[in-house]
Design an enzyme around this catalytic site. Structure first.
Site, PDB file in Angstrom:
ATOM      1  N   ILE A  70       0.870  -1.181   0.000  1.00  0.00           N
ATOM      2  CA  ILE A  70       0.000   0.000   0.000  1.00  0.00           C
ATOM      3  C   ILE A  70       0.905   1.227   0.000  1.00  0.00           C
ATOM      4  CG2 ILE A  70      -0.254  -0.109   2.532  1.00  0.00           C
ATOM      5  CD1 ILE A  70      -3.029   1.218   2.207  1.00  0.00           C
ATOM      6  N   ALA A  71       0.560   2.200  -0.804  1.00  0.00           N
ATOM      7  CA  ALA A  71       1.331   3.446  -0.792  1.00  0.00           C
ATOM      8  C   ALA A  71       0.440   4.601  -1.235  1.00  0.00           C
ATOM      9  CB  ALA A  71       2.545   3.361  -1.714  1.00  0.00           C
ATOM     10  N   VAL A  72       0.744   5.746  -0.658  1.00  0.00           N
ATOM     11  CA  VAL A  72       0.109   7.011  -1.052  1.00  0.00           C
ATOM     12  C   VAL A  72       1.256   7.935  -1.472  1.00  0.00           C
ATOM     13  CG1 VAL A  72      -1.181   9.019  -0.193  1.00  0.00           C
ATOM     14  CG2 VAL A  72      -1.864   6.697   0.476  1.00  0.00           C
ATOM     15  N   GLU A 102       2.548  -8.188   6.266  1.00  0.00           N
ATOM     16  CA  GLU A 102       3.894  -8.087   6.848  1.00  0.00           C
ATOM     17  C   GLU A 102       4.388  -6.675   6.632  1.00  0.00           C
ATOM     18  OE1 GLU A 102       5.528 -11.077   4.458  1.00  0.00           O
ATOM     19  OE2 GLU A 102       4.573 -12.626   5.664  1.00  0.00           O
ATOM     20  N   ASN A 107       8.828   0.673   9.981  1.00  0.00           N
ATOM     21  CA  ASN A 107       7.880   1.498   9.201  1.00  0.00           C
ATOM     22  C   ASN A 107       6.750   1.999  10.102  1.00  0.00           C
ATOM     23  OD1 ASN A 107       6.307   2.741   7.303  1.00  0.00           O
ATOM     24  ND2 ASN A 107       6.493   1.104   5.778  1.00  0.00           N
ATOM     25  N   TYR A 114      -2.009   0.405  10.154  1.00  0.00           N
ATOM     26  CA  TYR A 114      -2.549  -0.944  10.307  1.00  0.00           C
ATOM     27  C   TYR A 114      -3.208  -1.118  11.680  1.00  0.00           C
ATOM     28  CZ  TYR A 114       0.484  -1.741   6.257  1.00  0.00           C
ATOM     29  OH  TYR A 114       1.085  -1.656   5.031  1.00  0.00           O
TER      30      TYR A 114
END
Ligand SMILES: CC(C)(COP(=O)(O)OP(=O)(O)OC[C@H]1O[C@@H](n2cnc3c(N)ncnc32)[C@H](O)[C@@H]1OP(=O)(O)O)[C@@H](O)C(=O)NCCC(=O)NCCS
Length: 144
Positions: A70-72, A102, A107, A114
């Protein structure tokens, strides 16, 4: 602003965000395989006015779902978009599935996202990533 399935037409945008977001980004071929060829893969993008702001990659085998990536994009972070992508996926997958992910132990931003979504740490994989960093394994705890 909307969330839709990604196609190969979105590959360049996704690849650019991937490169800006990770020290060890997925290659264009890996991204393309997930978008087009992997039968258990689903890729969703958040689009505003034709611009891709972020994405989420999952593997869904009905019984088990893995959140893979997932990235923005940098300029759009901390605006709720990561949460929006995560909630979209969690709303649309089987209520009976076990959902895992994972994440690099360092991070912090992702781990906070999460936890906010309801994931809990269930274990660690020692030296799992490039550079010897541990992976934290998390599982969604549902409120049902
Ligand atoms: C992780 C990532 C996707 C979060 O996306 P985002 O759009 O910035 O996250 P959101 O704005 O939706 O924040 C959701 C929650 O995550 C947490 N969070 C996100 N960024 C945070 C930060 N910089 N500091 C503290 N908490 C943070 C908060 O709990 C937040 O909820 P809140 O705003 O109600 O407090 C984004 O930082 C990113 O793309 N990082 C680089 C790629 C990456 O590491 N991906 C994850 C590994 S696969």
């Amino acid at each position: 602003m909307k969330i839709r399935c990604a196609s190969l037409d979105d590959l360049e945008s996704i690849h650019a965000i991937e490169q800006r977001s990770f020290k060890h980004p997925w290659t264009k071929n890996q991204l393309a395989y997930e978008i087009e060829n992997d039968p258990v893969s689903q890729v969703y993008i958040l689009v505003d006015d034709g611009i891709v702001l972020g994405y989420i990659f999952i593997h869904d085998t009905t019984q088990e779902v893995q959140i893979l990536n997932i990235a923005v994009d940098q300029d759009y972070r901390k605006s709720g978009y990561g949460k929006h992508l995560m909630n979209y996926v969690l709303k649309n997958i089987s209520k009976n599935a076990n959902i895992f992910l994972e994440v690099r132990a360092s991070n912090f931003n992702a781990i906070q996202l999460y936890i906010a979504a309801g994931f809990k740490e269930i274990g660690r994989r020692q030296a799992y990533y490039h550079g010897g960093e541990d992976a934290i394994v998390m599982k969604l705890k549902r409120n049902i």
